[in-house]
Write an enzyme that holds these catalytic residues in place. Structure first.
Site, short mmCIF file in Angstrom:
data_model
loop_
_atom_site.label_atom_id
_atom_site.label_comp_id
_atom_site.label_asym_id
_atom_site.label_seq_id
_atom_site.Cartn_x
_atom_site.Cartn_y
_atom_site.Cartn_z
N TYR A 1 0.83 -1.20 0.00
CA TYR A 1 0.00 0.00 0.00
C TYR A 1 0.87 1.26 0.00
O TYR A 1 1.60 1.52 0.97
CB TYR A 1 -0.93 0.03 1.21
N LEU B 1 -18.10 -2.52 0.17
CA LEU B 1 -19.03 -1.60 -0.49
C LEU B 1 -18.90 -1.66 -2.02
O LEU B 1 -19.21 -0.70 -2.72
CB LEU B 1 -18.79 -0.17 0.00
#
Length: 314
Positions: free
Chosen positions: A53, A200
């Site tokens: 990341y 989501l």
């Protein structure tokens, strides 16, 4: 916030996890600090990151935010190695050592092999996970984005040592239910917990893309547009519309409804929400207390049902 056991292990995590994929790149240290404070204040414990990341920048931000401000035992840290597609023993352990240095800790609670590596035998990948526990650098280990057969094989390889496969971190949402074919049955049979990333639907289930692509959204970002694009199609739109209708009827947001549906899946230990801003995170945190009426849950099940064929359905 509810704390859940990860599978049959002794590891417990908050039912919502704090994802950090954007930290150090799209989310600066100030906003990251506000997210972390709000998350902990809401009772959250589980922080998910990875060596890949921001090329390690997300872990550096986490380490700086935690240092001297949060007791190590108050958080559950998960990081992932092998994100460059190299799950060899050397690569995984090198990633883990670099992650520990950036995070400012001598161990993580969960260390996960980030992706399958066709060039490395699964036995070698598992040996690195075993060594991570034996050396004290990790308390528990898992796999991410691996198919059901690999999950079962890794669990069988780790079982004789008493290390065990604790978790699988996989994409799971109303827009991506593919793990229900084989990964979920394997996890349930083996006592492995599911950690759901992108709960989501890569942001699509929030409803923000129903009419257009906002200029400040991931779908408009040069490095994340391709990540969102697969769910900007007609089948996904039908699911998003159903979520929006349910949300309107319940007086809640689509984000809350989508997360509540996922958290009701018994195998899910935590849904990892990766918010770019503190405001986005606040909307997700509000889902922790929502229990959907049975008829709403059933309707969402129907509209998002995954196709199952041979041999899953015989």
């Amino acid at each position: 916030m509810e704390r859940r056991r990860v599978g049959r292990s002794g590891l417990r995590v908050s039912c919502l996890g704090l994802g950090t994929m954007t930290w150090g790149r799209d989310t600066d240290e100030v906003d990251a600090g506000e997210q972390l404070r709000d998350f902990l204040d809401a009772g959250g414990t589980f922080i998910d990151t990875a060596a890949a990341y921001g090329a390690g920048e997300a872990e550096r931000v986490i380490g700086a935010l935690l240092e001297g401000k949060v007791a190590r035992d108050d958080v559950v840290l998960c990081t992932k190695g092998g994100g460059r597609g190299d799950a060899s023993r050397g690569s995984l352990l090198a990633d883990l050592d670099a992650s520990l240095a950036r995070l400012g800790t001598d161990h993580v609670d969960l260390f996960v092999a980030a992706a399958p590596d066709p060039g490395t035998p699964l036995e070698e990948t598992v040996s690195a996970l075993r060594h991570a526990v034996a050396s004290g650098r990790a308390r528990y280990v898992g796999l991410s984005n691996h198919p059901g057969w690999a999950t079962a094989r890794a669990a069988s390889l780790l079982e004789p040592d008493g290390v065990g496969l604790t978790a699988v971190e996989v994409e799971y949402s109303l827009l991506q239910r593919g793990i229900e074919r084989e990964v979920v049955p394997a996890a349930e049979a083996l006592g492995v917990g599911v950690l759901a990333w992108s709960p989501l639907g890569r942001g699509v289930l929030t409803g923000k893309y129903r009419r257009s692509v906002p200029a400040d959204s991931r779908a408009a970002s040069p490095h994340l547009a391709g990540f969102v694009e697969p769910y900007l199609d007609a089948p996904s739109s039908a699911v998003v519309a159903a979520v929006a209708t349910a949300a309107e009827g319940l007086g809640r947001t689509p984000t809350e409804v989508a997360l509540a549906w996922l958290l009701a899946q018994g195998v899910v230990a935590s849904a990892i929400v990766g918010a770019r801003t503190p405001r986005q995170l606040a909307t997700s945190l509000a889902a922790a207390d929502l229990e959907l009426p049975a008829e709403v849950h059933a309707a969402l099940d129907d509209v998002s049902a995954v196709d199952a064929g041979y041999p899953e359905r015989w």
